[in-house]
Motif scaffolding. Structure first.
Motif, mmCIF file in Angstrom:
data_model
loop_
_atom_site.group_PDB
_atom_site.id
_atom_site.type_symbol
_atom_site.label_atom_id
_atom_site.label_comp_id
_atom_site.label_asym_id
_atom_site.label_seq_id
_atom_site.Cartn_x
_atom_site.Cartn_y
_atom_site.Cartn_z
ATOM 1 N N ILE A 90 -10.312 -9.284 -30.582
ATOM 2 C CA ILE A 90 -10.726 -10.164 -29.714
ATOM 3 C C ILE A 90 -12.493 -10.303 -29.327
ATOM 4 O O ILE A 90 -13.134 -8.841 -28.353
ATOM 5 C CB ILE A 90 -10.252 -10.272 -27.859
ATOM 6 N N LYS A 91 -13.029 -10.613 -30.210
ATOM 7 C CA LYS A 91 -14.866 -10.793 -29.800
ATOM 8 C C LYS A 91 -15.580 -11.980 -29.326
ATOM 9 O O LYS A 91 -15.079 -12.893 -30.453
ATOM 10 C CB LYS A 91 -14.979 -10.377 -31.057
ATOM 11 N N SER A 92 -15.344 -12.266 -28.523
ATOM 12 C CA SER A 92 -15.642 -13.564 -27.819
ATOM 13 C C SER A 92 -17.203 -13.497 -26.458
ATOM 14 O O SER A 92 -17.511 -12.289 -25.728
ATOM 15 C CB SER A 92 -14.852 -13.736 -26.698
ATOM 16 N N THR A 93 -17.687 -14.235 -26.609
ATOM 17 C CA THR A 93 -19.001 -14.388 -25.284
ATOM 18 C C THR A 93 -18.725 -14.652 -24.200
ATOM 19 O O THR A 93 -19.231 -14.666 -23.624
ATOM 20 C CB THR A 93 -20.046 -15.186 -25.997
ATOM 21 N N GLU A 94 -17.823 -15.671 -24.486
ATOM 22 C CA GLU A 94 -16.953 -16.053 -22.866
ATOM 23 C C GLU A 94 -15.913 -15.825 -22.391
ATOM 24 O O GLU A 94 -15.143 -15.550 -23.645
ATOM 25 C CB GLU A 94 -17.154 -17.538 -22.935
ATOM 26 N N VAL A 95 -15.227 -15.849 -21.532
ATOM 27 C CA VAL A 95 -13.751 -14.817 -20.891
ATOM 28 C C VAL A 95 -13.406 -15.521 -19.568
ATOM 29 O O VAL A 95 -14.325 -16.119 -18.806
ATOM 30 C CB VAL A 95 -14.238 -13.676 -21.057
ATOM 31 N N MET A 96 -12.313 -16.694 -19.742
ATOM 32 C CA MET A 96 -11.986 -17.083 -18.201
ATOM 33 C C MET A 96 -11.447 -16.983 -18.048
ATOM 34 O O MET A 96 -10.739 -15.905 -18.042
ATOM 35 C CB MET A 96 -11.704 -18.385 -19.277
ATOM 36 N N LEU A 97 -11.647 -16.634 -16.081
ATOM 37 C CA LEU A 97 -11.065 -15.633 -15.371
ATOM 38 C C LEU A 97 -9.627 -16.860 -14.720
ATOM 39 O O LEU A 97 -10.628 -17.981 -14.123
ATOM 40 C CB LEU A 97 -11.418 -15.003 -14.815
ATOM 41 N N GLU A 98 -8.481 -16.751 -14.284
ATOM 42 C CA GLU A 98 -8.025 -17.685 -13.859
ATOM 43 C C GLU A 98 -6.921 -16.813 -11.853
ATOM 44 O O GLU A 98 -6.682 -15.720 -11.989
ATOM 45 C CB GLU A 98 -6.631 -18.233 -14.175
#
Length: 100
Positions: A90-98
């Motif tokens: 996983i390579k991402s500039t954004e991570v969403m948390l819940e």
């Protein structure tokens, strides 16, 4: 060489391009590749759905499922099948948390 001449002299095999690329060459290059991504989750393929061009792959990581859509060609070259051990990188500039 103009376009018409190139078409007459291009390789006859559909699996080899004029650049010299072949699936075997790609596999040889990728075998020695290292990635900078540190978010690597190991799991097992639990479902694959093939479409005309894409493949939808579902893998289990612990109690969780991760879904990825990759090209059918990539899935074929990897010879993916249910039960295979794979890693999700996983390579991402954004991570969403819940939070529940």
């Amino acid at each position: 060489m103009n376009l018409r001449e190139w078409r007459l002299h291009k390789p006859s095999s559909p699996r080899i391009s004029h650049s010299g690329w072949t699936p075997r060459l790609t596999k040889r290059i990728l075998c020695h590749m290292t990635l900078s991504a540190r978010n690597r989750l190991e799991g097992e393929v639990v479902e694959i759905q093939f479409g005309g061009v894409m493949a939808h792959v579902v893998m289990r990581v612990g109690k969780n499922l991760i879904e990825s859509v990759i090209t059918k060609r990539s899935a074929d070259e990897m010879k993916l099948k249910v039960g295979d051990k794979i890693s999700a990188v996983i390579k991402s500039t954004e991570v969403m948390l819940e939070k529940e």
